[in-house]
Design a protein around this motif. Structure first.
Motif, PDB file in Angstrom:
ATOM      1  N   HIS A 198       0.866  -1.173   0.000  1.00  0.00           N
ATOM      2  CA  HIS A 198       0.000   0.000   0.000  1.00  0.00           C
ATOM      3  C   HIS A 198       0.909   1.231   0.000  1.00  0.00           C
ATOM      4  O   HIS A 198       1.440   1.613   1.039  1.00  0.00           O
ATOM      5  CB  HIS A 198      -0.889  -0.018   1.248  1.00  0.00           C
TER       6      HIS A 198
ATOM      7  N   ASN B  51      -5.658   9.584  -0.969  1.00  0.00           N
ATOM      8  CA  ASN B  51      -6.402   8.329  -0.991  1.00  0.00           C
ATOM      9  C   ASN B  51      -5.727   7.338  -1.922  1.00  0.00           C
ATOM     10  O   ASN B  51      -5.352   7.700  -3.042  1.00  0.00           O
ATOM     11  CB  ASN B  51      -7.839   8.560  -1.473  1.00  0.00           C
ATOM     12  N   THR B  52      -5.573   6.111  -1.462  1.00  0.00           N
ATOM     13  CA  THR B  52      -4.965   5.059  -2.266  1.00  0.00           C
ATOM     14  C   THR B  52      -5.667   3.738  -1.988  1.00  0.00           C
ATOM     15  O   THR B  52      -6.491   3.634  -1.076  1.00  0.00           O
ATOM     16  CB  THR B  52      -3.469   4.891  -1.939  1.00  0.00           C
ATOM     17  N   THR B  53      -5.309   2.715  -2.767  1.00  0.00           N
ATOM     18  CA  THR B  53      -5.844   1.374  -2.545  1.00  0.00           C
ATOM     19  C   THR B  53      -4.740   0.332  -2.688  1.00  0.00           C
ATOM     20  O   THR B  53      -3.713   0.582  -3.316  1.00  0.00           O
ATOM     21  CB  THR B  53      -6.967   1.020  -3.550  1.00  0.00           C
ATOM     22  N   SER B  54      -4.972  -0.816  -2.089  1.00  0.00           N
ATOM     23  CA  SER B  54      -4.141  -1.998  -2.290  1.00  0.00           C
ATOM     24  C   SER B  54      -5.091  -3.192  -2.297  1.00  0.00           C
ATOM     25  O   SER B  54      -6.313  -3.019  -2.250  1.00  0.00           O
ATOM     26  CB  SER B  54      -3.073  -2.125  -1.197  1.00  0.00           C
ATOM     27  N   ASN B  55      -4.549  -4.399  -2.349  1.00  0.00           N
ATOM     28  CA  ASN B  55      -5.388  -5.583  -2.485  1.00  0.00           C
ATOM     29  C   ASN B  55      -4.925  -6.702  -1.559  1.00  0.00           C
ATOM     30  O   ASN B  55      -3.727  -6.883  -1.348  1.00  0.00           O
ATOM     31  CB  ASN B  55      -5.365  -6.076  -3.943  1.00  0.00           C
TER      32      ASN B  55
ATOM     33  N   LEU C 117      -6.591   2.652   7.279  1.00  0.00           N
ATOM     34  CA  LEU C 117      -6.981   1.672   6.269  1.00  0.00           C
ATOM     35  C   LEU C 117      -8.447   1.338   6.496  1.00  0.00           C
ATOM     36  O   LEU C 117      -8.858   1.076   7.631  1.00  0.00           O
ATOM     37  CB  LEU C 117      -6.120   0.413   6.376  1.00  0.00           C
TER      38      LEU C 117
ATOM     39  N   ALA D  68     -15.042   2.007   0.277  1.00  0.00           N
ATOM     40  CA  ALA D  68     -14.532   3.099  -0.561  1.00  0.00           C
ATOM     41  C   ALA D  68     -14.848   4.472   0.011  1.00  0.00           C
ATOM     42  O   ALA D  68     -14.106   5.432  -0.230  1.00  0.00           O
ATOM     43  CB  ALA D  68     -15.089   2.974  -1.977  1.00  0.00           C
TER      44      ALA D  68
ATOM     45  N   ARG E 180     -14.522   5.221   2.945  1.00  0.00           N
ATOM     46  CA  ARG E 180     -13.536   5.377   4.020  1.00  0.00           C
ATOM     47  C   ARG E 180     -14.191   5.794   5.345  1.00  0.00           C
ATOM     48  O   ARG E 180     -13.736   6.688   6.027  1.00  0.00           O
ATOM     49  CB  ARG E 180     -12.430   6.337   3.593  1.00  0.00           C
TER      50      ARG E 180
ATOM     51  N   THR F 119     -10.322  -5.166  -1.789  1.00  0.00           N
ATOM     52  CA  THR F 119      -9.609  -3.895  -1.832  1.00  0.00           C
ATOM     53  C   THR F 119      -9.469  -3.329  -0.425  1.00  0.00           C
ATOM     54  O   THR F 119     -10.401  -3.382   0.372  1.00  0.00           O
ATOM     55  CB  THR F 119     -10.354  -2.896  -2.733  1.00  0.00           C
TER      56      THR F 119
ATOM     57  N   PHE G 183      -8.745   0.259   1.321  1.00  0.00           N
ATOM     58  CA  PHE G 183      -8.795   1.678   0.996  1.00  0.00           C
ATOM     59  C   PHE G 183      -8.007   2.457   2.044  1.00  0.00           C
ATOM     60  O   PHE G 183      -8.288   2.352   3.225  1.00  0.00           O
ATOM     61  CB  PHE G 183     -10.249   2.160   0.964  1.00  0.00           C
TER      62      PHE G 183
ATOM     63  N   ARG H  84      -6.132   6.178   3.506  1.00  0.00           N
ATOM     64  CA  ARG H  84      -6.241   7.639   3.491  1.00  0.00           C
ATOM     65  C   ARG H  84      -5.265   8.252   4.487  1.00  0.00           C
ATOM     66  O   ARG H  84      -5.175   7.830   5.630  1.00  0.00           O
ATOM     67  CB  ARG H  84      -7.640   8.093   3.845  1.00  0.00           C
TER      68      ARG H  84
END
Length: 156
Positions: free
Chosen positions: A35, A49-53, A97, A101, A103, A130, A132, A134
């Motif tokens: 992330h 704001n970002t995302t990872s998996n 985290l 979406a 958040r 996902t 999310f 921030r």
């Protein structure tokens, strides 16, 4: 313009533990993507704001579904889930985290108002979820590389 370079390695370690004795799941694996928040501009009024998996895969005998699985995320270096904290030496930068979406639901271990990923799974099926992230705007952070390590735990 002053920038803070950030990188968070989310879920770099995974723990696997049986949750209930009568589960028909033979084994589960969990894999993650890092992330990475990128640069944080301390003068910006916009959060980053970002995302990872996270991917979960379980095996077991037929039939489907094979059992219930729960995935939790640790607090990392912070003493609480809200906020989580990245470190650069003695300097800190707050982030979190989330499960959704918007958040609004912090992904944790189900305590202190956090939520977990929980569901019955089918055997030999990949479940992608996902994460999310921030970093709130308005933090006066010193320049540096900020990191935190989050442990994802899968229980079945």
């Amino acid at each position: 313009m002053r920038r803070v370079t950030l990188a968070i390695a989310t879920c770099v370690a995974a723990l696997v533990a049986p949750q209930i004795a009568h589960a028909v799941i033979t084994s589960c694996t969990i894999t993650t993507t890092a992330h990475a928040f990128g640069n944080y501009n301390v003068f910006s009024g916009t959060p980053v704001n970002t995302t990872s998996n996270i991917r979960i895969r379980c095996t077991g005998p037929a039939p489907n579904p094979i059992g219930a699985v729960t995935v939790t995320l640790s607090m990392g270096a912070a003493p609480t889930y809200n906020p989580r904290t990245m470190l650069s030496g003695a300097n800190t930068l707050n982030y979190n985290l989330y499960f959704n979406a918007a958040r609004t639901n912090i992904w944790g271990d189900g305590t202190a108002g956090t939520v977990v990923w929980a569901r019955n799974v089918n055997r030999n099926t990949n479940y992608n979820r996902t994460v999310f992230g921030r970093i709130p705007a308005g933090q006066d952070a010193a320049a540096g590389a900020y990191t935190d390590t989050i442990v994802a735990t899968i229980l079945w």
